[in-house]
Design an enzyme around this catalytic site. Sequence first.
Site, PDB file in Angstrom:
ATOM      1  N   GLU A  14      47.051  30.658  38.805  1.00 40.12           N
ATOM      2  CA  GLU A  14      46.215  29.541  39.253  1.00 40.12           C
ATOM      3  C   GLU A  14      46.769  28.216  38.741  1.00 40.12           C
ATOM      4  O   GLU A  14      46.871  27.233  39.476  1.00 40.12           O
ATOM      5  CB  GLU A  14      44.786  29.729  38.748  1.00 40.12           C
ATOM      6  CG  GLU A  14      44.126  31.007  39.210  1.00 40.12           C
ATOM      7  CD  GLU A  14      42.967  31.421  38.329  1.00 40.12           C
ATOM      8  OE1 GLU A  14      42.316  32.405  38.670  1.00 40.12           O
ATOM      9  OE2 GLU A  14      42.739  30.767  37.290  1.00 40.12           O
ATOM     10  N   ASP A 218      36.739  40.224  43.820  1.00 38.91           N
ATOM     11  CA  ASP A 218      36.375  41.642  43.886  1.00 38.91           C
ATOM     12  C   ASP A 218      34.865  41.755  43.780  1.00 38.91           C
ATOM     13  O   ASP A 218      34.165  40.773  43.527  1.00 38.91           O
ATOM     14  CB  ASP A 218      37.057  42.421  42.753  1.00 38.91           C
ATOM     15  CG  ASP A 218      36.703  41.860  41.372  1.00 38.91           C
ATOM     16  OD1 ASP A 218      35.614  42.188  40.870  1.00 38.91           O
ATOM     17  OD2 ASP A 218      37.511  41.092  40.821  1.00 38.91           O
TER      18      ASP A 218
END
Length: 251
Positions: A14, A218
């Site tokens: 990121e 997720d």
Amino acid sequence: MGRKIAVISALQEELSEILQLMPDEQRVPIGGRTFWQGHLQDHDVVAVLSGIGKVAAATTTAVLLERFEPEMVIVTGVAGGLSMDASVGDIVVGTGFSQHDMDASPLFQRWEMPGYGRSRFDADPVLVQVLQEAAKDAVTWLPKLLDAQTMTELGLHRPHVHQGDIITGDRFISTAADSNALRAAFPEAWAVDMETAAVAQVCHDHGIPFGAVRVVSDRADEEAHVDFQHFLNQVARHYSARIVRKALNLL
């Protein structure tokens, strides 16, 4: 005149995408962390990798605030979807942050932060609105980044943006039983991660406006460990950079 804004990422993938937007970044190592100073969208920006977990996030944030004195802090990254309405690829803009593994009972109520008389820290309302707009831009842009086949393979259908609480703990939630228990205990929570509430607490202590945006990687169940890395590499790192760039353009 720009502002001085700090951006915290929990994972290297990121942070790397965000640093690519800062061509003049300069490396500043302090206390086992590397802080990157540069400019983005006419703002002075300090970006840093917090590492995983509450202690890493809190120590990084404390050094960040003391040494660089940002006017506001933004956390961006991935999280497990907790709400039944949170799907992979959705974005959660945090409005409040709690630690789901804080339990000093019977001295204090379960989840209450000792010395604070509260279990939840609020996001700055201005940053909530800015991150909401940036997240809307990101979900609109995503189909332009990925082809239809890749979207289908990743289980991405029509990503949505949600506002709600994010809960934090020093545990990667990877069973349906655990996520069900957290959902029952924190019915207002949309996502679960391992850093955000710790950063929020340190920002609260220093009186610094704080906001967080997390991409659902997720469903915090038995498939979480399989989905996580794949989603991070294919989608989340691009999402983070897009959201940060748009948010700073709006500030």
